[in-house]
Design a protein around this motif. Structure first.
Motif, short mmCIF file in Angstrom:
data_model
loop_
_atom_site.label_atom_id
_atom_site.label_comp_id
_atom_site.label_asym_id
_atom_site.label_seq_id
_atom_site.Cartn_x
_atom_site.Cartn_y
_atom_site.Cartn_z
N GLU A 177 0.82 -1.21 0.00
CA GLU A 177 0.00 0.00 0.00
C GLU A 177 0.86 1.27 0.00
OE1 GLU A 177 -3.20 0.61 -0.20
OE2 GLU A 177 -3.95 -1.45 -0.23
N LYS A 178 2.18 1.10 -0.21
CA LYS A 178 3.12 2.22 -0.27
C LYS A 178 3.19 2.99 1.05
CE LYS A 178 3.53 1.25 -4.65
NZ LYS A 178 4.70 0.46 -5.12
N THR A 179 3.09 2.25 2.14
CA THR A 179 3.26 2.84 3.46
C THR A 179 4.10 1.90 4.31
OG1 THR A 179 2.08 3.80 5.35
CG2 THR A 179 1.15 1.81 4.39
N GLU A 180 4.50 2.31 5.49
CA GLU A 180 5.40 1.51 6.29
C GLU A 180 4.92 1.40 7.74
OE1 GLU A 180 9.39 2.87 6.16
OE2 GLU A 180 9.60 2.63 3.99
N LEU A 181 5.35 0.33 8.38
CA LEU A 181 5.12 0.14 9.81
C LEU A 181 6.47 -0.03 10.51
CD1 LEU A 181 2.12 -2.38 9.81
CD2 LEU A 181 2.09 -0.04 10.71
N PRO A 182 6.59 0.43 11.74
CA PRO A 182 7.86 0.24 12.46
C PRO A 182 8.11 -1.24 12.75
CG PRO A 182 6.17 1.12 13.92
CD PRO A 182 5.60 1.18 12.53
N ALA A 183 9.38 -1.58 12.94
CA ALA A 183 9.74 -2.97 13.21
C ALA A 183 9.29 -3.42 14.59
CB ALA A 183 11.27 -3.14 13.09
N ASP A 184 9.15 -2.49 15.52
CA ASP A 184 8.71 -2.83 16.87
C ASP A 184 7.20 -3.08 16.88
OD1 ASP A 184 9.45 -2.72 19.93
OD2 ASP A 184 7.58 -1.60 19.68
N ASN A 185 6.79 -4.23 17.41
CA ASN A 185 5.37 -4.59 17.37
C ASN A 185 4.51 -3.66 18.22
OD1 ASN A 185 5.87 -6.70 15.66
ND2 ASN A 185 5.69 -8.30 17.21
N GLU A 186 5.02 -3.18 19.35
CA GLU A 186 4.24 -2.27 20.19
C GLU A 186 3.96 -0.97 19.45
OE1 GLU A 186 5.63 -1.58 24.09
OE2 GLU A 186 5.82 -3.71 24.60
N GLU A 187 5.00 -0.43 18.81
CA GLU A 187 4.81 0.81 18.06
C GLU A 187 3.86 0.58 16.89
OE1 GLU A 187 8.48 2.57 16.88
OE2 GLU A 187 9.42 2.28 18.84
N ALA A 188 4.01 -0.56 16.22
CA ALA A 188 3.14 -0.86 15.09
C ALA A 188 1.69 -0.98 15.54
CB ALA A 188 3.59 -2.16 14.42
N ALA A 189 1.46 -1.62 16.70
CA ALA A 189 0.10 -1.78 17.20
C ALA A 189 -0.54 -0.43 17.51
CB ALA A 189 0.10 -2.67 18.44
#
Length: 217
Positions: free
Chosen positions: A52-64
């Motif tokens: 979707e041309k976007t990113e999530l951080p590698a840390d699961n807590e931050e991603a959540a």
């Protein structure tokens, strides 16, 4: 009533079975599987986010935390779509596990409404457990206990309940292969497992029913 949840590898499932079981929980963490892969939901959603041309951080807590915040956006927004898909997928995993727990009782909705759930005992004259898929060890020519399911049973004329394996066609055996006349059965209860919440962000408590509970270590 044909059950919807199955205990098979994805490659053994039909397309319909996989549709109902592609999301599941392992150690209370949501996972996604298809005919080619089996992966943690966070790993899947990162791949989806990249598409979707976007990113999530590698840390699961931050991603959540980001995914929770992303629910404020509409599906016209790429990150809004990512957050919505994540939300739907963990919810589907939770629903699948709850449905599986219900289906494992072997009771129909009508039986639950009639109060059968209060005792759990099912007379063999009314219904038998699901037939085992591969009950016979072809090499040994005997019943293959690892492929059989163990149940709580009441044996005819017995004073106490015990456990036996169901080999199909109303055949009940113990771990030595001895046969018994069973008059009623019920699934074994799940073992008690103390659990602790694995935090997935400051608002994780709002999702206490999601598959984010893991056994305490």
């Amino acid at each position: 009533m044909k059950r919807l949840t199955v205990d098979k590898s994805a490659r053994e499932m039909t397309g319909t079975e996989l549709a109902h079981n592609c999301m599941y929980a392992h150690d209370r963490w949501a996972r996604y599987r298809d005919f080619e892969k089996d992966m943690d939901l966070f790993d899947f959603i990162r791949v989806f986010a990249n598409a979707e041309k976007t990113e999530l951080p590698a840390d699961n807590e931050e991603a959540a935390d980001m995914l929770l915040d992303g629910l404020q956006y509409s599906i016209d927004n790429p990150f809004g779509r990512v957050a919505l898909v994540y939300n739907l997928m963990w919810a589907m995993a939770d629903l699948r596990e709850r449905l599986k727990a219900y289906e494992d009782t072997g009771l129909t909705p009508e039986e639950i409404m009639d109060g059968r759930m209060l005792t759990g005992w099912i007379p063999v004259s009314e219904r038998l457990p699901e037939e085992p898929r591969n009950p016979i060890d072809e090499e040994e020519g005997a019943y293959d206990l690892p492929n059989l399911t163990e149940y709580n049973v009441t044996i005819a004329d017995a004073q106490e309940a015990t456990t036996l394996y169901y080999a199909g066609d109303d055949v009940w055996i113990d771990n030595c292969g001895n046969y018994y006349h069973v008059i009623a059965w019920m699934p074994l209860p799940e073992p008690y497992k103390p659990t602790v919440m694995q935090e997935t962000g400051e608002r994780a408590g709002e999702y206490a029913d999601a598959p984010t509970l893991r056994p305490a270590t």
